[in-house]
Design a protein around this motif. Structure first.
Motif, PDB file in Angstrom:
ATOM      1  N   PHE A 138       0.829  -1.204   0.000  1.00 29.35           N
ATOM      2  CA  PHE A 138       0.000   0.000   0.000  1.00 29.35           C
ATOM      3  C   PHE A 138       0.868   1.260   0.000  1.00 29.35           C
ATOM      4  O   PHE A 138       0.550   2.236  -0.673  1.00 29.35           O
ATOM      5  CB  PHE A 138      -0.932   0.015   1.212  1.00 29.35           C
ATOM      6  N   TYR A 139       1.956   1.210   0.779  1.00 32.74           N
ATOM      7  CA  TYR A 139       2.855   2.371   0.836  1.00 32.74           C
ATOM      8  C   TYR A 139       3.522   2.598  -0.522  1.00 32.74           C
ATOM      9  O   TYR A 139       3.616   3.746  -0.989  1.00 32.74           O
ATOM     10  CB  TYR A 139       3.919   2.151   1.915  1.00 32.74           C
ATOM     11  N   LEU A 140       3.983   1.524  -1.150  1.00 37.27           N
ATOM     12  CA  LEU A 140       4.628   1.645  -2.457  1.00 37.27           C
ATOM     13  C   LEU A 140       3.643   2.141  -3.512  1.00 37.27           C
ATOM     14  O   LEU A 140       4.014   2.929  -4.394  1.00 37.27           O
ATOM     15  CB  LEU A 140       5.219   0.291  -2.884  1.00 37.27           C
ATOM     16  N   ASN A 141       2.379   1.697  -3.414  1.00 37.37           N
ATOM     17  CA  ASN A 141       1.353   2.193  -4.331  1.00 37.37           C
ATOM     18  C   ASN A 141       1.151   3.692  -4.159  1.00 37.37           C
ATOM     19  O   ASN A 141       0.989   4.425  -5.138  1.00 37.37           O
ATOM     20  CB  ASN A 141       0.022   1.463  -4.092  1.00 37.37           C
ATOM     21  N   TYR A 142       1.165   4.131  -2.912  1.00 38.20           N
ATOM     22  CA  TYR A 142       1.006   5.566  -2.631  1.00 38.20           C
ATOM     23  C   TYR A 142       2.173   6.364  -3.209  1.00 38.20           C
ATOM     24  O   TYR A 142       1.969   7.392  -3.872  1.00 38.20           O
ATOM     25  CB  TYR A 142       0.909   5.787  -1.120  1.00 38.20           C
ATOM     26  N   LYS A 143       3.393   5.891  -2.976  1.00 41.31           N
ATOM     27  CA  LYS A 143       4.569   6.593  -3.491  1.00 41.31           C
ATOM     28  C   LYS A 143       4.569   6.612  -5.016  1.00 41.31           C
ATOM     29  O   LYS A 143       4.971   7.608  -5.637  1.00 41.31           O
ATOM     30  CB  LYS A 143       5.850   5.925  -2.978  1.00 41.31           C
TER      31      LYS A 143
END
Length: 204
Positions: free
Chosen positions: A95-100
């Motif tokens: 989820f964090y990588l998707n956000y970045k």
């Protein structure tokens, strides 16, 4: 001239006075909204991790796990928590990588691809997590039933009754968790879908 035609004429007359947004301005608005939604998906996953961890600590503090100490149930519990937290950590990172990734997207086509990817990640997370909960719950029921620490009165419960009762109770539990996921993650992914549709219409 009917009322509908009058309304159309009035709208066209007023349309010229409304501010017109360029392609880039609309894209930036959608990008900002999408980035905010994906950030909230990441935040919700962190809050979920905190919730499950807090619940586990409360149960341990209340001594709920005490009867399983030194038994294979304790080993199974630790193994289950290892996989459970592993799933949560894995998807939190995703989820964090998707956000970045979405935050620095520089084209509508790439943004559409990242929106689809994020929605798939959420669907995979919900499916895997619910499946793990269901499997963990069923195995736990039978391990407790056949353990030495079980109440003697419970041992007299016929196996078919145990199976049917377990299926009903676990189905209700999983259904409530699925409903919660649908409310929280479902709202966010539906907003992403609307952004995707807006981008599609933008390219037409």
């Amino acid at each position: 001239m009917d009322e509908l035609e009058l309304l159309k004429k009035d709208w066209k007359r007023r349309e010229g006075s409304l501010p017109k947004l360029s392609y880039d301005e609309i894209y930036k608005m959608i990008l900002k909204k999408s980035s905010s939604i994906v950030k909230w998906i990441f935040i919700v996953s962190i809050l979920e991790f905190v919730l499950w961890t807090s619940l586990d600590l409360i149960l341990r503090f209340l001594g709920v796990y005490d009867p399983t100490e030194g038994t294979y149930l304790e080993v199974f519990t630790y193994i289950s928590y290892f996989f459970s937290y592993g799933i949560l950590f894995y998807f939190m990172v995703k989820f964090y990588l998707n956000y970045k990734r979405i935050k620095v997207t520089d084209s509508a086509k790439e943004l559409m691809h990242n929106i689809i990817k994020t929605r798939k990640t959420v669907k995979h997370y919900v499916f895997i997590n619910l499946s793990f909960l269901a499997i963990f719950s069923f195995i736990s029921v039978f391990l407790v039933y056949y353990s030495d620490s079980v109440d003697p009165a419970a041992e007299e419960l016929p196996l078919p009754v145990l199976i049917i009762t377990s299926i009903i109770l676990i189905s209700i539990f999983i259904g409530l968790i699925a409903l919660l996921y649908r409310v929280v993650y479902g709202v966010l992914t539906r907003r992403l879908k609307r952004n995707y549709e807006e981008l599609e219409s933008l390219d037409e």
